[in-house]
Design an enzyme around this catalytic site. Structure first.
Site, PDB file in Angstrom:
ATOM      1  N   CYS A   2       6.347   4.057   5.545  1.00 53.47           N
ATOM      2  CA  CYS A   2       6.923   3.944   6.870  1.00 53.47           C
ATOM      3  C   CYS A   2       6.301   4.963   7.811  1.00 53.47           C
ATOM      4  CB  CYS A   2       8.438   4.169   6.803  1.00 53.47           C
ATOM      5  SG  CYS A   2       9.273   3.078   5.621  1.00 53.47           S
ATOM      6  N   ASP A 100      16.087   4.261  -2.152  1.00 51.11           N
ATOM      7  CA  ASP A 100      15.875   5.673  -2.458  1.00 51.11           C
ATOM      8  C   ASP A 100      16.199   6.553  -1.251  1.00 51.11           C
ATOM      9  OD1 ASP A 100      13.706   4.570  -1.098  1.00 51.11           O
ATOM     10  OD2 ASP A 100      12.219   5.838  -2.082  1.00 51.11           O
ATOM     11  N   SER A 363      -3.465   4.222  -7.062  1.00 48.11           N
ATOM     12  CA  SER A 363      -4.826   4.752  -6.995  1.00 48.11           C
ATOM     13  C   SER A 363      -5.012   5.839  -8.048  1.00 48.11           C
ATOM     14  CB  SER A 363      -5.117   5.325  -5.606  1.00 48.11           C
ATOM     15  OG  SER A 363      -4.634   6.647  -5.500  1.00 48.11           O
ATOM     16  N   GLY A 364      -6.253   6.260  -8.230  1.00 45.05           N
ATOM     17  CA  GLY A 364      -6.559   7.338  -9.171  1.00 45.05           C
ATOM     18  C   GLY A 364      -6.813   8.664  -8.492  1.00 45.05           C
TER      19      GLY A 364
END
Length: 639
Positions: A2, A100, A363-364
């Site tokens: 967001c 959350d 992602s890494g």
């Protein structure tokens, strides 16, 4: 994911302009195209743009506690929120959503400012507590999510997820900060907490900021730091097993989503490990996305295909042309302030591809910093052994002289660039590492900047960023120290900035399981020999992955997300870079020695030198100046 924005009256309880706050929020519409929400009351205005990921039906923001006295706008994910809900319910808190975000307001009521210590995730949020007359800002430990703020001349305080939010306010002081310019030309970004503007700042990672009406804006407070103890007595075999368990837990938490989810797959060790683990945890094929390049020197898509085939992923590949430089103007507006990592181009493209298929991508990123993967780490350790062999009082004059006299050899591999090595040996460890990672090094920056601008700098050097963090590192171990420096600077200012802006430009949420803070803390406890052994980086990580990934993926040379800048500036961008660096806006800035800029272009285009990185850095700065840095007019007199 967001975008948040807001205003707080530091002195009284004025009514803020709805039109102004809406405009501040809407400039980051791309961060949350699904919904927009606002809260106004005397002295406070909060705004939110929503990209719906969890609790699609009832997760709207701003979100309130039971009696409406606490309100939050939030960007990010709290991955352990499901664990916190029953704990907070046991304390008497009533939940009305399954998001959350609601955990934040109840955790604030239960634990106050210490609530952030309970959150596991990536986040930036602003929380308004009416009963305490207090605004509370927080940013996650590793700076995955951004948070900008400004104390404005009209007595108000503004914040937002991107600098453009503050730039939408007419009271922002847009004078360029000379110290930020120095940092940018050294590192490729203005390092936290600085921004390119004197009137704006970034909240440091792992920090909070508490504002009370009628009181001065205080310094931000740290709530977390990583400590490289290197004292974990665990055996290598047990460490491999524990790493595997921790990686599975981190990725499992980040696979919670109510929208399509996938992963970036470059074919490197880190992204391949993430995809392999996702495949372990998923009953359905993993969605993977890769970018291929039509230039074989930059293309590693075959390795991504190898991993995708092994795990039967739904693999999506698009080829990027080697002359994909049309994004230069787009990147300039995307990053708001000067940003010089040219890998932002392929990062933008892979995010663009991923958004066609998923809303969330893993992602890494973060693996090189914690596992010891960068080649520069091994070079630094080699140089440090040489530094340790001679007293500093001997090294500095002897190698300093050799470094000045020896000819420059940009064309050669670094190991054969004796000038660079001599310069590194003449410095202490922190200064040497800063020198090695600088895009434009000290001697060139001194030539680049005009005498008038150097007077403005008053001796300030970007090295001070590294000195400040090194003083807090709690270690003088040469590898741990530079890992700590990268976690505080390069990871935050370059990698996380690049991925956040590129992904949010496409309304794509990116999650980074290798930046899970318990994992980072555990890795920092391991001895260095588990990270680098001989000439092999990420040693423990690679050994633990041998049963699951091909040797060609694990042990091939690291390639990275590079673009052919040197060829561009001698070919298709030859005239553009010449025009940009001699433009009126560059001359009028008063920052540069224009004759030096002209020589850089001429030397590069003649083939005498490879100045591609400095030229890109200068061109991106010119793009920033062309967009204009003067404050806009305010015909409506908005507040």
């Amino acid at each position: 994911m967001c975008g948040i924005a807001g205003l707080f009256d530091l002195q009284g309880k004025r009514e803020f302009s709805r039109e102004l706050v809406t405009r501040m929020s809407d400039v980051q519409f791309h961060r949350g195209p699904d919904e927009g929400g606002y809260h106004f009351e005397p002295g406070v205005a909060l705004a939110h743009r929503r990209l719906s990921i969890i609790d699609l039906a009832t997760g709207q923001q701003p979100l309130f506690n039971e009696d409406g006295s606490v309100c939050v706008v939030f960007n990010g994910e709290i991955y352990n929120f499901q664990e916190l809900v029953p704990e907070l319910q046991a304390l008497g808190h009533v939940f009305h959503t399954h998001s959350d975000t609601e955990v934040i307001v109840h955790a604030w009521e239960a634990w106050g400012e210490a609530c952030v210590e309970r959150f596991r995730g990536m986040f930036a949020f602003a929380l308004w507590d009416r009963n305490r007359d207090m605004l509370f800002l927080a940013r996650d430990r590793l700076g995955v999510k951004p948070l900008f703020y400004a104390q404005l001349g009209d007595g108000s305080f503004a914040f937002g997820s991107e600098l453009k939010v503050l730039m939408a306010h007419p009271a922002l002081d847009r004078r360029i900060d000379p110290l930020a310019v120095e940092e940018y030309f050294a590192l490729g970004y203005a390092a936290e907490p600085r921004t390119i503007f004197k009137g704006a700042a970034k909240l440091d990672p792992g920090h909070t900021l508490t504002l009370r009406r009628g009181q001065p804006v205080p310094a931000s407070k740290p709530y977390w730091d990583v400590r490289f103890t290197l004292d974990n007595p665990i055996s290598f075999e047990d460490a491999m097993a524990e790493l595997d368990a921790r990686l599975h837990e981190s990725i499992r938490l980040r696979m919670i989503s109510e929208v399509p989810l996938g992963a970036f797959l470059s074919g490197g060790v880190d992204s391949s490990a993430v995809v392999a683990t996702m495949a372990d945890l998923s009953t359905a094929p993993v969605n993977t996305c890769s970018i291929a390049f039509d230039d074989p020197a930059f293309n590693e898509s075959a390795f991504a295909e190898m991993v995708a085939g092994r795990y039967h992923t739904n693999h999506h590949v698009e080829t990027v042309k080697s002359d994909d430089f049309d994004l230069i103007d787009t990147l300039s507006s995307l990053y708001d302030e000067p940003y010089a990592d040219s890998s932002a181009i392929p990062t933008y493209r892979v995010c663009e591809l991923a958004r066609k298929h998923v809303t969330v991508s893993l992602s890494g990123d973060g693996g090189d910093e914690s596992f010891g993967g960068y080649r520069r780490y091994r070079l630094h350790l080699m140089e440090q052994r040489m530094r340790d062999a001679l007293p500093y009082g001997v090294r500095r004059p002897v190698f300093g002289l050799l470094g000045r006299l020896y000819p420059k050899a940009d064309w050669a591999p670094r190991v054969f660039r004796a000038k660079t090595t001599f310069q590194a040996l003449a410095r202490d460890s922190v200064e040497a590492y800063f020198h090695s990672v600088s895009i434009i090094r000290d001697d060139m920056r001194r030539r680049l900047f005009s005498p008038a601008f150097q007077r403005e700098l008053a001796g300030y050097n970007g090295l001070e960023v590294f000195r400040r963090h090194a003083a807090n590192a709690g270690t003088e171990d040469p590898l741990a120290q530079i890992q700590y420096l990268d976690l505080k600077t390069y990871l935050v200012g370059d990698i996380n900035t690049k991925v956040d802006r590129a992904s949010m430009a496409h309304s794509l949420e990116v999650r980074e399981p290798l930046m899970d803070h318990p994992l980072v803390e555990w890795l920092a406890s391991l001895p260095n020999g588990m990270k680098i052994r001989g000439q092999e980086g990420k040693y423990l990580f690679k050994k633990s992955l041998e049963p699951r990934l091909p040797s060609d993926v694990l042990y091939r040379p690291k390639m990275g997300f590079a673009v052919p800048l040197a060829r561009w500036f001698r070919g298709p961008l030859k005239e553009r870079v010449k025009t940009a660096l001699s433009s009126e806006v560059m001359a009028d800035a008063g920052i540069f020695d224009m004759d030096v800029l002209a020589r850089l272009v001429a030397d590069h285009q003649s083939g005498r030198r490879d100045y591609s990185a400095p030229l890109w850095t200068l061109m991106m700065f010119e793009r920033f100046l062309q967009r204009g840095v003067d404050a806009p007019a305010n015909p409506a007199g908005e507040r």
